[in-house]
Scaffold this motif. Sequence first.
Motif: not given
Length: 156
Positions: A35-36, A39, A42-43, A134-135, A138, A141
């Motif tokens: 998921a990290s 993200a 995608i970001g 978001l970037s 992420a 993370t």
Amino acid sequence: MSVDNEILMDKEKQNEPKVKVERKEGEPTPAFKGASWAALLIGVAAYLIGLFNATMELNEKGYYFAVLIFGLYSAVSLQKAVRDKDEGIPVTNIYYGISWIALMISILLMAIGLYNAGSIVLSEKGFYGMAFVLSLFAAITVQKNIRDTQRARVRD
């Protein structure tokens, strides 16, 4: 093979013990790692695709690209400095301070750039802001997951 044999084989497979992959203590789950990474990809991809398709001047695109790269680097650097300090690994105060300042400057540059961008509609400004945040989150993370995984594997 008859239908009865297929049903019998399916029941036998259900009774077989499943092989469980052991996770080390402190290691993030594969789902959280995935998921990290998703993200982050995608970001960054959304931000870059939006930038590529934007009708702004090339120098403006360069500005927003540089702010993204600066933000990603400063976020990961700060996360490492904070984590090192927390774990008792020596971190100089100057590096720790520069890491904080760099992240704040990257966020400030993004905010100022979006505020002053007359050629971008409000919805696009929101898109760039959210993709940027978001970037950054992420990236922090993903770096944390990598470090937690390495630490968990070194312990054993």
